[in-house]
Design an enzyme around this catalytic site. Structure first.
Site, PDB file in Angstrom:
ATOM      1  N   SER A 128       0.821  -1.207   0.000  1.00  0.00           N
ATOM      2  CA  SER A 128       0.000   0.000   0.000  1.00  0.00           C
ATOM      3  C   SER A 128       0.853   1.254   0.000  1.00  0.00           C
ATOM      4  CB  SER A 128      -0.916   0.033   1.220  1.00  0.00           C
ATOM      5  OG  SER A 128      -1.636   1.258   1.229  1.00  0.00           O
ATOM      6  N   LYS A 182      -4.352  -6.838   3.435  1.00  0.00           N
ATOM      7  CA  LYS A 182      -4.366  -5.693   2.505  1.00  0.00           C
ATOM      8  C   LYS A 182      -5.804  -5.388   2.071  1.00  0.00           C
ATOM      9  CE  LYS A 182      -2.850  -2.468  -0.315  1.00  0.00           C
ATOM     10  NZ  LYS A 182      -3.879  -2.143  -1.278  1.00  0.00           N
ATOM     11  N   HIS A 185      -7.383  -3.555   4.815  1.00  0.00           N
ATOM     12  CA  HIS A 185      -6.811  -2.194   4.777  1.00  0.00           C
ATOM     13  C   HIS A 185      -7.607  -1.334   3.792  1.00  0.00           C
ATOM     14  CE1 HIS A 185      -4.403   0.779   2.591  1.00  0.00           C
ATOM     15  NE2 HIS A 185      -3.728   0.993   3.708  1.00  0.00           N
ATOM     16  N   ASN A 186      -7.853  -1.877   2.609  1.00  0.00           N
ATOM     17  CA  ASN A 186      -8.582  -1.108   1.603  1.00  0.00           C
ATOM     18  C   ASN A 186     -10.025  -0.851   2.020  1.00  0.00           C
ATOM     19  OD1 ASN A 186      -6.187  -1.410   0.183  1.00  0.00           O
ATOM     20  ND2 ASN A 186      -7.232  -1.603  -1.764  1.00  0.00           N
ATOM     21  N   GLU A 189      -9.897   1.896   4.276  1.00  0.00           N
ATOM     22  CA  GLU A 189      -9.629   3.081   3.441  1.00  0.00           C
ATOM     23  C   GLU A 189     -10.944   3.625   2.849  1.00  0.00           C
ATOM     24  OE1 GLU A 189      -6.374   2.538   0.489  1.00  0.00           O
ATOM     25  OE2 GLU A 189      -7.882   2.956  -1.041  1.00  0.00           O
TER      26      GLU A 189
HETATM   27  C1  6PG Z   1      -3.255   1.466  -1.516  1.00  0.00           C
HETATM   28  C2  6PG Z   1      -4.550   1.664  -2.263  1.00  0.00           C
HETATM   29  C3  6PG Z   1      -4.442   1.038  -3.616  1.00  0.00           C
HETATM   30  C4  6PG Z   1      -5.520   1.479  -4.595  1.00  0.00           C
HETATM   31  C5  6PG Z   1      -6.783   0.642  -4.481  1.00  0.00           C
HETATM   32  C6  6PG Z   1      -8.049   1.374  -4.223  1.00  0.00           C
HETATM   33  O1  6PG Z   1      -3.327   0.905  -0.447  1.00  0.00           O
HETATM   34  O2  6PG Z   1      -2.226   1.898  -2.023  1.00  0.00           O
HETATM   35  O3  6PG Z   1      -5.600   1.095  -1.569  1.00  0.00           O
HETATM   36  O4  6PG Z   1      -4.363  -0.326  -3.454  1.00  0.00           O
HETATM   37  O5  6PG Z   1      -5.715   2.819  -4.609  1.00  0.00           O
HETATM   38  O6  6PG Z   1      -6.815  -0.047  -5.663  1.00  0.00           O
HETATM   39  O7  6PG Z   1      -8.755   1.487  -5.392  1.00  0.00           O
HETATM   40  P1  6PG Z   1     -10.295   1.715  -5.624  1.00  0.00           P
HETATM   41  O8  6PG Z   1     -10.717   2.907  -4.826  1.00  0.00           O
HETATM   42  O9  6PG Z   1     -10.290   1.992  -7.078  1.00  0.00           O
HETATM   43  O10 6PG Z   1     -11.020   0.481  -5.292  1.00  0.00           O
END
Ligand code: 6PG
Length: 475
Positions: A128, A182, A185-186, A189
């Site tokens: 990430s 991961k 994590h997303n 996010e």
């Molecule tokens: C990271 C991000 C990276 C990317 C994702 C999110 O941790 O560096 O999460 O993996 O930006 O693909 O993408 P979307 O918002 O397009 O789902």
């Protein structure tokens, strides 16, 4: 020349990771790309890196010292499978293939199992930090075998971000554990981004402040407990004016959020694990809702509140929103860590949640001051059953909950959608409740399907003879 590490796939993330590797003492990096042009461009643009270019998998394998170690940075899915197959052809037992893309963890489990048959190690590693992180230091979440970690650990530690003096990488667990973490994590996010977006929307619509003025508020928040990369970049985005129209950029960007799938995976996985990640789910659904223009058009004339809901005290309102944001953020992380714990139990991974919070303190998209508090909570109590109930967070929620309620009430009365704020609050109240109407749901299930229920006062399962004399029998 002999390289100690190789990178396959030289799009921006791969190229930046290769440059990062090459910049560290002791590394010589072999590079390979499907099309020759990219390889040549990277090698000629960065002579300082001393790359060893390869133009075929055979050449690539020949340029690597044993055990050969290669990081794949290609599209998740079919391209990743094709690259793995090609590497397996030219690698030998003991060599290591690392998938650094955003793979879906069941794919990683499957690939690890298949590659292991050949004696080659396969490691799924979440990386990430976007393009900049790849170049200057990402947060890295590797899975895979203990054997591969011996070789890989020092290499990954050399390129990872550093937080509080510690590299942002740890051996998360076996096979798919790294990609699982991961994925979560997303998901977090997504929740974090949606919460920030709701805060912006509430302030904008509640106070009429301009995006540039709201940017200042976020910049201010970034000096307190909310300090984080996402708050920081939010201020930058809100400050930006569009060159063509002179309008704030945020006003000319089409309001339909995209998604590549990691948020949806987090929610799908949570549903099968039975973990309520409501904040992440609402954030994911909010993106879907935004991306249905035809439905939004059809709904445009549905009535909203008949009276206006003015904000009397703007300063107090902004502070309420800040506290609501912090409280909801605590819920989102608490839910995310629950999912990791449940995933670890389901898939047999030994994941140290405290170590995860530490490697998220730097390099990754959700890096934040706040992660130090999570690390402390797990250091104090490694088997913490509920992150948001740890003393520091319980205290923060206690201080913020009245403000949080006022914000959700305001959003409801004003007709401003705040799905992540309000669902997080409902989750908080749900867990807090002494009794839940789940008892009634159990009664309903027993009524129509004889699904039975348990009692508060006696062990066993019971059923009421609803269509008979309505007496209770032990099931
Ligand atoms: C990271 C991000 C990276 C990317 C994702 C999110 O941790 O560096 O999460 O993996 O930006 O693909 O993408 P979307 O918002 O397009 O789902």
């Amino acid at each position: 020349r002999t390289a100690n590490i190789g990178v396959v796939g030289l799009a921006v993330m791969g190229a930046n990771l290769a440059r990062n590797l090459a910049s560290r003492e002791g590394n010589t990096v072999a590079v390979l790309n499907r099309s020759r042009g990219r390889t040549d461009a990277l090698v000629s643009e960065h002579p300082e890196a001393g790359f060893v270019p390869a133009y075929s998998y055979e050449e690539f394998a020949a340029s690597l010292a044993k055990p050969r170690t290669a990081i794949i940075m290609v599209q998740a899915g079919a391209a990743t499978d094709a690259t793995i197959d090609a590497l397996v052809e030219v690698f030998e037992p003991g060599d290591i293939i690392v998938d650094g893309g955003n793979a879906y963890f069941p794919d990683t489990i499957r690939r690890e199992r298949a590659v292991r048959e050949t004696g080659i190690n396969f490691v799924g590693a979440g990386i990430s930090g976007g393009e900049e992180g790849a170049l200057n230091g990402p947060s890295i979440m590797p899975g895979g075998s203990d054997e591969s970690w011996v070789t890989l650990g020092p290499i990954l530690k050399s390129i990872a971000a550093v937080a509080e003096g510690e590299p942002c990488v740890t051996h998360v667990g076996h096979d798919g554990a790294g990609h699982f973490v991961k994925m979560v994590h997303n998901g977090i996010e997504y929740a974090d981004m949606q919460l920030i977006a709701e805060a912006y929307d509430l302030i904008r619509r509640g106070t009429g402040k301009s995006p540039a003025e709201i940017a200042e508020i976020f910049a201010e928040w970034n000096r307190g407990e909310l300090e984080s990369y996402l708050i920081e970049i939010t201020a930058e985005v809100l400050r930006q004016n569009d060159a063509a129209t002179g309008e704030p950029l945020v006003d000319v960007i089409l309001d339909q959020a995209g998604a590549k799938g990691t948020g949806a995976w987090t929610v799908q996985t949570a549903l099968s694990l039975g973990v309520p990640v409501s904040g992440i789910a609402e954030a994911t659904f909010a993106r879907s809702l935004s991306s249905h223009p035809e439905q939004r058009e059809a709904a445009r004339d549905l009535p909203g509140p008949s009276t206006a809901t003015p904000v009397d005290d703007e300063i107090a309102f902004v502070e309420d929103v800040r506290q609501a944001l912090y409280a909801s953020k605590i819920v989102a992380y608490s839910q995310g860590f629950d999912e990791i714990r449940a995933g670890a139990a389901e898939y047999g991974w030994n994941i140290d949640l405290g170590a995860i919070s530490k490697i998220w303190r730097g390099g990754c998209i959700i890096r934040a001051q706040f992660l130090n508090r999570i690390a402390e909570a797990y250091a104090e109590q490694p088997e913490l059953p509920l992150l948001m109930a740890a003393p520091y967070f319980a205290d923060a929620l206690g201080r913020g909950q009245e403000a949080w309620r006022r914000v959700v009430v305001h959003a409801t009365n004003a007709g401003i959608p705040a799905p992540a704020f309000s669902s997080s609050l409902a989750y908080y109240d749900g867990l807090r409740a002494e009794r839940l109407p789940a008892a009634l749901v159990q009664g309903q299930r027993d009524f129509f399907g004889a699904h039975t229920y348990r009692r508060v006062d006696r062990a066993g399962s019971f059923h009421t003879l609803w269509s008979g004399d309505r007496s209770e029998v032990e099931a």
